[in-house]
Design an enzyme around this catalytic site. Structure first.
Site, PDB file in Angstrom:
ATOM      1  N   HIS A  76       0.691  -0.866   0.239  1.00 35.90           N
ATOM      2  CA  HIS A  76      -0.232   0.066   0.196  1.00 35.90           C
ATOM      3  C   HIS A  76       0.609   1.309  -0.112  1.00 35.90           C
ATOM      4  CE1 HIS A  76      -2.337   3.543   1.277  1.00 35.90           C
ATOM      5  NE2 HIS A  76      -2.030   3.422   2.773  1.00 35.90           N
ATOM      6  N   ASP A 105       6.905  23.468 -25.302  1.00 34.94           N
ATOM      7  CA  ASP A 105       6.494  21.724 -24.087  1.00 34.94           C
ATOM      8  C   ASP A 105       8.195  22.044 -23.216  1.00 34.94           C
ATOM      9  OD1 ASP A 105       7.412  18.652 -23.895  1.00 34.94           O
ATOM     10  OD2 ASP A 105       6.107  19.231 -26.340  1.00 34.94           O
ATOM     11  N   TRP A 141       7.626   0.025   4.122  1.00 35.02           N
ATOM     12  CA  TRP A 141       7.746   0.679   3.180  1.00 35.02           C
ATOM     13  C   TRP A 141       9.532   0.425   3.712  1.00 35.02           C
ATOM     14  CZ3 TRP A 141       9.376   5.824   2.452  1.00 35.02           C
ATOM     15  CH2 TRP A 141       8.974   6.396   3.351  1.00 35.02           C
ATOM     16  N   SER A 168      13.121   7.307 -13.128  1.00 37.47           N
ATOM     17  CA  SER A 168      12.264   8.020 -13.342  1.00 37.47           C
ATOM     18  C   SER A 168      12.267   9.499 -13.062  1.00 37.47           C
ATOM     19  CB  SER A 168      11.148   7.035 -13.156  1.00 37.47           C
ATOM     20  OG  SER A 168       9.675   8.446 -13.629  1.00 37.47           O
ATOM     21  N   SER A 169      12.730   9.468 -11.949  1.00 40.31           N
ATOM     22  CA  SER A 169      12.091  10.785 -11.030  1.00 40.31           C
ATOM     23  C   SER A 169      13.103  11.671 -11.497  1.00 40.31           C
ATOM     24  CB  SER A 169      12.175  10.451  -9.482  1.00 40.31           C
ATOM     25  OG  SER A 169      10.963   9.481  -9.079  1.00 40.31           O
ATOM     26  N   HIS A 252      13.656  11.183   4.525  1.00 40.24           N
ATOM     27  CA  HIS A 252      12.433  13.263   5.052  1.00 40.24           C
ATOM     28  C   HIS A 252      12.257  13.865   4.096  1.00 40.24           C
ATOM     29  CE1 HIS A 252      10.772  15.239   7.783  1.00 40.24           C
ATOM     30  NE2 HIS A 252      11.163  16.057   7.607  1.00 40.24           N
ATOM     31  N   TYR A 256       8.754  15.701   2.154  1.00 36.77           N
ATOM     32  CA  TYR A 256       8.678  17.067   1.473  1.00 36.77           C
ATOM     33  C   TYR A 256       8.349  16.831  -0.141  1.00 36.77           C
ATOM     34  CZ  TYR A 256       8.506  18.850   5.934  1.00 36.77           C
ATOM     35  OH  TYR A 256       8.426  19.170   7.177  1.00 36.77           O
ATOM     36  N   SER A 267      -0.871  27.774  -4.227  1.00 37.00           N
ATOM     37  CA  SER A 267      -0.577  29.270  -3.646  1.00 37.00           C
ATOM     38  C   SER A 267      -1.239  29.549  -5.215  1.00 37.00           C
ATOM     39  CB  SER A 267       1.147  29.096  -4.217  1.00 37.00           C
ATOM     40  OG  SER A 267       0.897  28.564  -2.311  1.00 37.00           O
ATOM     41  N   HIS A 301      15.265  12.472  13.072  1.00 40.29           N
ATOM     42  CA  HIS A 301      13.639  12.027  13.612  1.00 40.29           C
ATOM     43  C   HIS A 301      13.036  10.625  14.212  1.00 40.29           C
ATOM     44  CE1 HIS A 301      11.616  15.093  11.396  1.00 40.29           C
ATOM     45  NE2 HIS A 301      11.711  13.810  10.753  1.00 40.29           N
ATOM     46  N   HIS A 302      13.439  10.550  12.879  1.00 40.59           N
ATOM     47  CA  HIS A 302      12.618   8.639  13.092  1.00 40.59           C
ATOM     48  C   HIS A 302      13.328   8.028  13.761  1.00 40.59           C
ATOM     49  CE1 HIS A 302       9.614  10.156   9.419  1.00 40.59           C
ATOM     50  NE2 HIS A 302      10.982  10.919   9.229  1.00 40.59           N
ATOM     51  N   THR A 327       6.842  26.486   7.880  1.00 41.07           N
ATOM     52  CA  THR A 327       5.796  26.189   7.270  1.00 41.07           C
ATOM     53  C   THR A 327       4.575  27.532   8.091  1.00 41.07           C
ATOM     54  OG1 THR A 327       6.078  24.260   7.734  1.00 41.07           O
ATOM     55  CG2 THR A 327       3.824  24.326   7.498  1.00 41.07           C
ATOM     56  N   LYS A 330       4.209  30.230   5.526  1.00 47.20           N
ATOM     57  CA  LYS A 330       3.453  29.460   4.895  1.00 47.20           C
ATOM     58  C   LYS A 330       1.632  29.591   5.206  1.00 47.20           C
ATOM     59  CE  LYS A 330       3.807  27.600   1.352  1.00 47.20           C
ATOM     60  NZ  LYS A 330       5.075  28.984   0.287  1.00 47.20           N
ATOM     61  N   ARG A 449       1.588   0.067  15.380  1.00 49.38           N
ATOM     62  CA  ARG A 449       0.914   0.493  13.884  1.00 49.38           C
ATOM     63  C   ARG A 449       1.906  -1.280  13.261  1.00 49.38           C
ATOM     64  NH1 ARG A 449       5.524   3.634  11.587  1.00 49.38           N
ATOM     65  NH2 ARG A 449       4.355   3.325   8.956  1.00 49.38           N
TER      66      ARG A 449
HETATM   67  C1  HEM Z   1      -8.182   5.272   1.513  1.00 49.93           C
HETATM   68  C2  HEM Z   1      -6.676   6.538   1.907  1.00 49.93           C
HETATM   69  C3  HEM Z   1      -5.820   5.129   2.733  1.00 49.93           C
HETATM   70  C4  HEM Z   1      -6.154   4.356   3.560  1.00 49.93           C
HETATM   71  C5  HEM Z   1      -8.002   3.666   4.542  1.00 49.93           C
HETATM   72  C6  HEM Z   1      -4.753   4.158   4.132  1.00 49.93           C
HETATM   73  C7  HEM Z   1      -4.338   3.131   5.566  1.00 49.93           C
HETATM   74  C8  HEM Z   1      -3.700   3.018   6.106  1.00 49.93           C
HETATM   75  C9  HEM Z   1      -3.562   1.882   7.044  1.00 49.93           C
HETATM   76  C10 HEM Z   1      -4.899   1.221   7.880  1.00 49.93           C
HETATM   77  C11 HEM Z   1      -2.381   1.644   7.013  1.00 49.93           C
HETATM   78  C12 HEM Z   1      -1.329   0.509   7.398  1.00 49.93           C
HETATM   79  C13 HEM Z   1      -0.875   0.826   9.300  1.00 49.93           C
HETATM   80  C14 HEM Z   1       0.202   0.045   9.776  1.00 49.93           C
HETATM   81  O1  HEM Z   1      -0.423  -0.994  10.618  1.00 49.93           O
HETATM   82  O2  HEM Z   1       1.089   0.852  10.593  1.00 49.93           O
HETATM   83  C15 HEM Z   1      -1.363   2.860   5.857  1.00 49.93           C
HETATM   84  C16 HEM Z   1      -0.044   2.865   5.773  1.00 49.93           C
HETATM   85  C17 HEM Z   1      -0.001   3.836   5.239  1.00 49.93           C
HETATM   86  N1  HEM Z   1      -0.488   4.090   4.141  1.00 49.93           N
HETATM   87 FE1  HEM Z   1      -2.436   4.602   3.770  1.00 49.93          FE
HETATM   88  N2  HEM Z   1      -4.105   5.047   3.895  1.00 49.93           N
HETATM   89  C18 HEM Z   1      -4.615   5.557   3.006  1.00 49.93           C
HETATM   90  C19 HEM Z   1      -3.822   6.352   0.953  1.00 49.93           C
HETATM   91  C20 HEM Z   1      -2.402   7.324   1.868  1.00 49.93           C
HETATM   92  C21 HEM Z   1      -2.094   7.743   0.420  1.00 49.93           C
HETATM   93  C22 HEM Z   1      -2.339   8.462  -0.016  1.00 49.93           C
HETATM   94  C23 HEM Z   1      -0.462   7.465   1.278  1.00 49.93           C
HETATM   95  C24 HEM Z   1       0.450   8.291   0.583  1.00 49.93           C
HETATM   96  C25 HEM Z   1       0.439   9.327  -0.158  1.00 49.93           C
HETATM   97  C26 HEM Z   1      -0.139   6.583   2.328  1.00 49.93           C
HETATM   98  C27 HEM Z   1       0.783   6.622   3.060  1.00 49.93           C
HETATM   99  C28 HEM Z   1       0.833   5.533   3.813  1.00 49.93           C
HETATM  100  C29 HEM Z   1       2.430   4.918   4.234  1.00 49.93           C
HETATM  101  C30 HEM Z   1       3.727   5.856   4.153  1.00 49.93           C
HETATM  102  C31 HEM Z   1       2.046   3.781   5.036  1.00 49.93           C
HETATM  103  C32 HEM Z   1       3.398   2.862   6.480  1.00 49.93           C
HETATM  104  C33 HEM Z   1       3.213   2.189   5.790  1.00 49.93           C
HETATM  105  C34 HEM Z   1       4.238   1.049   6.555  1.00 49.93           C
HETATM  106  O3  HEM Z   1       4.424   1.930   7.084  1.00 49.93           O
HETATM  107  O4  HEM Z   1       4.694   0.358   6.867  1.00 49.93           O
HETATM  108  N3  HEM Z   1      -1.566   6.177   2.606  1.00 49.93           N
HETATM  109  N4  HEM Z   1      -2.480   3.000   5.289  1.00 49.93           N
HETATM  110 CU   LIG Z   2      10.984  13.176   8.936  1.00 52.39          CU
END
Ligand code: HEM
Ligand SMILES: [Cu+2]
Length: 525
Positions: A76, A105, A141, A168-169, A252, A256, A267, A301-302, A327, A330, A449
């Site tokens: 996810h 372009d 992740w 790509s990025s 980190h 950003y 903005s 800080h992580h 921040t 802004k 978590r």
């Molecule tokens: C429908 C919207 C979303 C739902 C319901 C959702 C739900 C969740 C849940 C339940 C977790 C796992 C929590 C855990 O047990 O660690 C998670 C992890 C995470 N989500 Fe989402 N999320 C959503 C959208 C997003 C979006 C849009 C992003 C990124 C821009 C995102 C980034 C992350 C990240 C980085 C983690 C951490 C995973 C990890 O620590 O392994 N999520 N999310």
């Molecule tokens: Cu950070």
């Protein structure tokens, strides 16, 4: 400027059918490809989140086994970050930057095509691991060793996919910088660049500095697993905590990378619907630049709880809370822009306002997490999950949606359905808070978590959170419907300016704009 003989007829037939999309070097077509890719990844990554929330609806194990649950949280996050949010921002950059600076372009169109087409390959590799023996990556992740080194067949696929995303990025970032530095219309000085362009230039530098660090970190993981090195293996003289340092030195700034272009979008939108110029233009640029600089010196800080010397804890705590200053500048400037403006609340403005409020909530919980002694309590709890979803979903994703509503009439020449847009907004805004706000309470009460099961005391808030998740997920189908309708030519014809308060070169072009944006450089007043 020196006189250049411009070719008179630039109206040559552009390619059609599948080759138009495969070989395209056109910034608008590539922008569209990026955006369509991002939205499909949003739904794939979103369905993984739905599996997670279904499992967490009640205590106990109902639907999936713990190993698969871990694959879901890991995939996810990887899909949302690298597949949805980042490509969506690149798509917006491709569409808007040339039109905003008066260019025909992007500067490096062939590279642009290549940057995009790496992504479907990267994500095919990554998603295919779900069907492999041993399953998809399940170590989070953040890919911390030694856990991630236990990944089965999926491991080299994960690393190679990350390499492709990174390439790509970086190529996309090079393209943005080259375009903005070289392709501005005469008179478009740096102090006239729209904020969206400014935030993207700064983001591009972050990408170039951060992504190679990630590439290095995962390459070291790869050699540790297959080639007998011991970078992160204590038994061979290495240090697993070193991985965390290297990872977060990328990680980190990465967060950003996912918020600065969002600042740029907001903005653009707030001044349009407040019918006033952006308050504090120059201070906005300095604020973004100082946030970008600070993002490189706060990584540990992580890692407050891994065991650091006191001086280290203090350095990372002070530098972290310092980010609240730019921040705050802004947020203050956005509010001052609205102050005594003639505001109207069309759909893009609603999303942008909601961004300001909810992103600030994520900022406050971030401040709480940045206090080292307090973080010992919050670390690895749902409080963290609540925090990063406020900044990533109600921050980054909301800003992207705001931008799509804002620019969709320009792109398609059609007004979207305002009533459906508002319905989409209100359903999302309410359900997203039901989804993520209770997670603060869960975290403060101690729920960890990344767990598939939990103690019964956490049952109520988890159930509410899951209900919010299902409503939020379903609401996004409205968005798809609204966009498809506008793309297929339904809705009122949009004017060139689209919004009464819109200013800038992009609004002088027709809606939809010509295939090559500015064949002749426009005059910038
Ligand atoms: C429908 C919207 C979303 C739902 C319901 C959702 C739900 C969740 C849940 C339940 C977790 C796992 C929590 C855990 O047990 O660690 C998670 C992890 C995470 N989500 Fe989402 N999320 C959503 C959208 C997003 C979006 C849009 C992003 C990124 C821009 C995102 C980034 C992350 C990240 C980085 C983690 C951490 C995973 C990890 O620590 O392994 N999520 N999310
Ligand atoms: Cu950070």
């Amino acid at each position: 400027m020196t006189e250049i003989a411009l070719p008179q007829h630039h109206e040559h037939e552009h390619p059609r059918g599948i080759t138009r999309w495969l070989f395209t070097t056109n910034h608008k077509d590539i922008g569209t490809l990026y955006l369509l890719f991002a939205v499909s990844m949003l739904f794939i990554g979103g369905s993984f989140a739905m599996v997670v929330r279904a499992e967490l609806f009640q205590p106990g194990l109902q639907f999936v086994n713990p190993h698969f649950f871990n694959q879901m949280t890991t995939m996810h996050a990887l899909v949302m970050i690298f597949g949805a949010v980042m490509p969506a921002f690149v798509g917006l950059a491709n569409w808007m930057i040339p039109m905003m600076i008066g260019a025909p372009d992007m500067a490096l169109p062939r590279l642009n095509n290549w940057s995009f087409w790496l992504l479907p390959f990267a994500f095919t590799l990554l998603l295919s691991t779900l069907f492999m023996p041993g399953g998809a990556p399940a170590g989070g992740w953040t890919m911390y060793p030694p856990l991630v080194l236990q990944t089965g067949m999926a491991f080299p696929f994960l690393i190679f996919a990350v390499h492709l995303m990174g390439i790509s990025s970086v190529m996309g970032a090079i393209n943005v910088i080259t375009t903005v530095f070289n392709m501005r219309a005469p008179g478009m000085s740096y102090t006239k660049l729209p904020l969206f362009v400014w935030t993207w230039v700064i983001t591009a530098f972050l990408l170039i500095a951060a992504m190679p660090v990630l590439a290095g970190a995962v390459t070291m993981l790869l050699t540790d697993k297959y080639f007998g090195t011991s970078f992160f293996n204590a038994a061979g003289g290495g240090d697993p905590v070193m991985f965390q340092h290297v990872f977060w030195f990328f990680g980190h700034p990465e967060v950003y990378i996912m918020i600065l272009p969002a600042f740029g979008i907001v903005s653009q939108i707030v001044p349009t619907f407040a019918r006033k110029p952006l308050f504090g233009y120059t201070s906005m640029i300095y604020a973004v630049a100082s946030i970008a600089f600070l993002s490189f010196i706060v990584w540990a800080h992580h890692m407050f709880t891994v065991g650091m010397p006191l001086a280290g804890e203090l350095f990372f705590m002070y530098s972290t809370v310092l980010i609240a200053v730019p921040t705050g500048v802004k947020v203050f400037n956005w509010i001052a822009t609205m102050w005594r403006g003639s505001m109207t609340f069309e759909t893009p403005m609603l999303w942008a306002l909601c961004f300001i409020i909810l992103f600030s909530i994520g900022g406050f919980s971030g401040l709480m997490l940045g206090l080292a002694p307090a973080d010992f309590q919050y670390q690895d709890t749902y409080f963290v999950v609540a925090h990063f979803h406020y900044v990533l979903v109600t921050g980054a994703v909301f800003a992207i949606i705001a931008g799509v509503y804002f620019w969709l009439p320009k792109w398609t020449g059609r007004m979207y359905d305002e009533r459906l847009g508002k319905l989409h907004f209100w359903l999302s805004a309410i359900s997203v808070n039901l989804l993520f706000f209770p997670q603060h309470f869960l975290g403060l009460a101690g729920m960890p978590r990344r767990i598939p099961d939990y103690a019964v005391q956490y049952a109520e808030w988890n159930m509410l959170s899951s209900i919010g998740a299902f409503i939020f997920g379903a609401s996004q189908l409205i968005f798809v419907y609204v966009v498809i309708r506008a793309m297929s030519g339904h809705g009122e014809q949009a004017t060139d300016q689209v919004w009464e308060g819109a200013h800038g070169l992009e609004w002088t072009l027709s809606s939809p704009p010509p295939y090559h944006s500015f064949n002749e450089p426009p005059k910038v007043p």
